[in-house]
Design a protein around this motif. Structure first.
Motif, PDB file in Angstrom:
ATOM      1  N   THR A 124      35.838 106.086  46.199  1.00 31.10           N
ATOM      2  CA  THR A 124      35.475 107.255  45.392  1.00 31.10           C
ATOM      3  C   THR A 124      36.606 107.595  44.429  1.00 31.10           C
ATOM      4  N   ASN A 125      36.283 108.407  43.440  1.00 30.09           N
ATOM      5  CA  ASN A 125      37.273 108.807  42.432  1.00 30.09           C
ATOM      6  C   ASN A 125      38.397 109.650  43.015  1.00 30.09           C
ATOM      7  N   THR A 126      38.143 110.271  44.169  1.00 25.96           N
ATOM      8  CA  THR A 126      39.156 111.134  44.781  1.00 25.96           C
ATOM      9  C   THR A 126      40.167 110.342  45.598  1.00 25.96           C
ATOM     10  N   GLU A 127      39.853 109.087  45.876  1.00 31.46           N
ATOM     11  CA  GLU A 127      40.767 108.258  46.649  1.00 31.46           C
ATOM     12  C   GLU A 127      41.828 107.640  45.751  1.00 31.46           C
ATOM     13  N   ALA A 128      42.893 107.188  46.363  1.00 26.35           N
ATOM     14  CA  ALA A 128      43.963 106.538  45.607  1.00 26.35           C
ATOM     15  C   ALA A 128      43.421 105.290  44.924  1.00 26.35           C
ATOM     16  N   PRO A 129      43.840 105.035  43.687  1.00 30.64           N
ATOM     17  CA  PRO A 129      43.337 103.862  42.975  1.00 30.64           C
ATOM     18  C   PRO A 129      43.729 102.568  43.684  1.00 30.64           C
ATOM     19  N   ASP A 130      42.822 101.608  43.642  1.00 31.82           N
ATOM     20  CA  ASP A 130      43.092 100.320  44.261  1.00 31.82           C
ATOM     21  C   ASP A 130      44.099  99.550  43.420  1.00 31.82           C
ATOM     22  N   GLU A 131      45.020  98.884  44.076  1.00 33.51           N
ATOM     23  CA  GLU A 131      46.065  98.138  43.379  1.00 33.51           C
ATOM     24  C   GLU A 131      45.727  96.652  43.309  1.00 33.51           C
ATOM     25  N   SER A 132      44.428  96.343  43.219  1.00 31.46           N
ATOM     26  CA  SER A 132      43.995  94.952  43.197  1.00 31.46           C
ATOM     27  C   SER A 132      42.979  94.726  42.086  1.00 31.46           C
ATOM     28  N   LEU A 133      42.865  93.459  41.709  1.00 35.79           N
ATOM     29  CA  LEU A 133      41.856  93.012  40.756  1.00 35.79           C
ATOM     30  C   LEU A 133      41.068  91.891  41.426  1.00 35.79           C
ATOM     31  N   TYR A 134      39.742  91.971  41.335  1.00 36.14           N
ATOM     32  CA  TYR A 134      38.882  90.930  41.904  1.00 36.14           C
ATOM     33  C   TYR A 134      38.257  90.125  40.773  1.00 36.14           C
ATOM     34  N   VAL A 135      38.428  88.803  40.841  1.00 40.10           N
ATOM     35  CA  VAL A 135      37.813  87.924  39.858  1.00 40.10           C
ATOM     36  C   VAL A 135      37.248  86.702  40.584  1.00 40.10           C
ATOM     37  N   SER A 148      51.566  91.744  40.969  1.00 45.96           N
ATOM     38  CA  SER A 148      51.993  90.346  40.879  1.00 45.96           C
ATOM     39  C   SER A 148      51.636  89.707  39.536  1.00 45.96           C
ATOM     40  N   ILE A 149      50.881  90.413  38.704  1.00 48.83           N
ATOM     41  CA  ILE A 149      50.450  89.846  37.429  1.00 48.83           C
ATOM     42  C   ILE A 149      51.598  89.861  36.423  1.00 48.83           C
ATOM     43  N   GLU A 150      51.907  88.691  35.890  1.00 54.47           N
ATOM     44  CA  GLU A 150      52.945  88.574  34.867  1.00 54.47           C
ATOM     45  C   GLU A 150      52.363  88.863  33.479  1.00 54.47           C
ATOM     46  N   TYR A 151      51.245  88.224  33.166  1.00 53.96           N
ATOM     47  CA  TYR A 151      50.484  88.529  31.963  1.00 53.96           C
ATOM     48  C   TYR A 151      49.138  87.814  32.047  1.00 53.96           C
ATOM     49  N   ILE A 152      48.226  88.186  31.168  1.00 49.95           N
ATOM     50  CA  ILE A 152      46.887  87.604  31.152  1.00 49.95           C
ATOM     51  C   ILE A 152      46.657  86.998  29.777  1.00 49.95           C
ATOM     52  N   GLU A 153      46.174  85.784  29.765  1.00 49.95           N
ATOM     53  CA  GLU A 153      46.038  85.013  28.533  1.00 49.95           C
ATOM     54  C   GLU A 153      44.580  84.617  28.306  1.00 49.95           C
ATOM     55  N   SER A 154      44.105  84.801  27.097  1.00 49.58           N
ATOM     56  CA  SER A 154      42.740  84.415  26.753  1.00 49.58           C
ATOM     57  C   SER A 154      42.676  82.925  26.425  1.00 49.58           C
ATOM     58  N   MET A 155      41.642  82.261  26.968  1.00 46.69           N
ATOM     59  CA  MET A 155      41.399  80.843  26.701  1.00 46.69           C
ATOM     60  C   MET A 155      39.946  80.690  26.255  1.00 46.69           C
ATOM     61  N   THR A 171      39.529  82.185  35.247  1.00 49.32           N
ATOM     62  CA  THR A 171      38.223  82.762  35.527  1.00 49.32           C
ATOM     63  C   THR A 171      37.408  82.913  34.244  1.00 49.32           C
ATOM     64  N   LEU A 172      36.105  82.806  34.384  1.00 48.45           N
ATOM     65  CA  LEU A 172      35.193  82.942  33.246  1.00 48.45           C
ATOM     66  C   LEU A 172      34.969  84.426  32.962  1.00 48.45           C
ATOM     67  N   MET A 173      35.672  84.931  31.942  1.00 51.44           N
ATOM     68  CA  MET A 173      35.596  86.359  31.627  1.00 51.44           C
ATOM     69  C   MET A 173      36.296  86.604  30.289  1.00 51.44           C
ATOM     70  N   PRO A 174      35.714  87.386  29.397  1.00 52.35           N
ATOM     71  CA  PRO A 174      36.429  87.707  28.158  1.00 52.35           C
ATOM     72  C   PRO A 174      37.580  88.675  28.424  1.00 52.35           C
ATOM     73  N   LEU A 175      38.573  88.641  27.565  1.00 53.50           N
ATOM     74  CA  LEU A 175      39.748  89.486  27.736  1.00 53.50           C
ATOM     75  C   LEU A 175      39.376  90.972  27.735  1.00 53.50           C
ATOM     76  N   LYS A 176      38.413  91.325  26.910  1.00 55.85           N
ATOM     77  CA  LYS A 176      37.993  92.724  26.834  1.00 55.85           C
ATOM     78  C   LYS A 176      37.460  93.225  28.167  1.00 55.85           C
ATOM     79  N   LYS A 177      36.714  92.383  28.865  1.00 53.22           N
ATOM     80  CA  LYS A 177      36.117  92.802  30.132  1.00 53.22           C
ATOM     81  C   LYS A 177      37.170  93.003  31.208  1.00 53.22           C
TER      82      LYS A 177
END
Length: 233
Positions: A124-135, A148-155, A171-177
């Motif tokens: 929920t929005n009241t909980e602490a934000p998650d410190e993870s990204l799922y792809v 742990s993310i150093e940077y993200i590069e578009s290919m 991962t198959l995903m546009p940088l904007k998303k």
């Protein structure tokens, strides 16, 4: 938090094994098992569940076609006797796939991932934000620690996530998303091809951002945004 789940497989032995494995986890509740895909599909239309274990290759309808037909999709873990996992499973964003005969330790990892992802989706929005990204990468869902993310590069249609002391994730995903999935106060787009974690910016000079181990270009579009942002850090 208990995840309600069902299992669909035309092999009785596989269903018994999954049932036995599920019984070892207090976080899972096996509602029902089905030895044919059509009965399982009918059940899911009226009674959505949190987690679905489903065989890919079944005689009446494939597990992939069944999942594709669902309006409300649960977390999906495919099971299969074949090493070559169908690309369609990736498109359906399956959490994981298990190769038969299913090893318990491998099953345990998939369950832990399912529980983590269910908590992530239902935070929920009241909980602490998650410190993870799922792809999704290599036909599985991958959990990445934001720190742990150093940077993200578009290919082009893909993105490459560079991670500290770990293998790069593609991962198959546009940088904007992916930018939409990241906390705005922690990540900044600096170029049409790059997103960087702001806490790892060491300096900005001559339209280049210096990170811990790499320099990346800053495009004209984002140069003023970066400069103004740095004033208030």
């Amino acid at each position: 938090m208990v995840l309600k789940c069902i299992a669909i497989d035309d092999e009785p032995l596989a269903l018994r094994l999954i049932s036995e494995y599920v019984s070892r986890f207090p976080s899972l509740q096996l509602i029902k098992t089905f030895d044919d895909a059509i009965s399982g599909a009918e059940f899911l239309k009226s009674k959505p569940v949190d987690l679905l274990f489903i065989d890919i290759n079944m005689p009446d309808i494939t597990g992939i076609d069944l999942v594709r037909s669902l309006e409300v999709k649960p977390i999906v873990i495919f099971t299969t006797a074949y090493k070559n996992f169908a690309y369609e499973g990736f498109e359906l964003e399956a959490l994981d796939y298990l190769l038969k005969p299913i090893d318990f330790k491998r099953f345990e990892k998939a369950v832990e991932k399912a529980v983590d992802y269910h908590q992530y989706k239902n935070k929920t929005n009241t909980e602490a934000p998650d410190e993870s990204l799922y792809v999704y990468s290599e036909y599985r869902m991958v959990k990445i620690d934001l720190n742990s993310i150093e940077y993200i590069e578009s290919m082009e249609d893909y993105i490459k996530i560079h991670i500290t002391n770990e293998k790069t994730v593609l991962t198959l995903m546009p940088l904007k998303k992916v930018l939409e999935k990241l906390p705005a106060d922690k990540f900044q787009r600096i170029h049409r091809s790059y997103i960087v974690p702001v806490n790892k910016i060491r300096s900005i000079q001559n339209r280049k951002v210096k990170l811990t181990d790499v320099e990346l270009p800053v495009s004209d579009t984002y140069h003023d945004v970066i400069r103004n942002w740095m004033k208030f850090r």
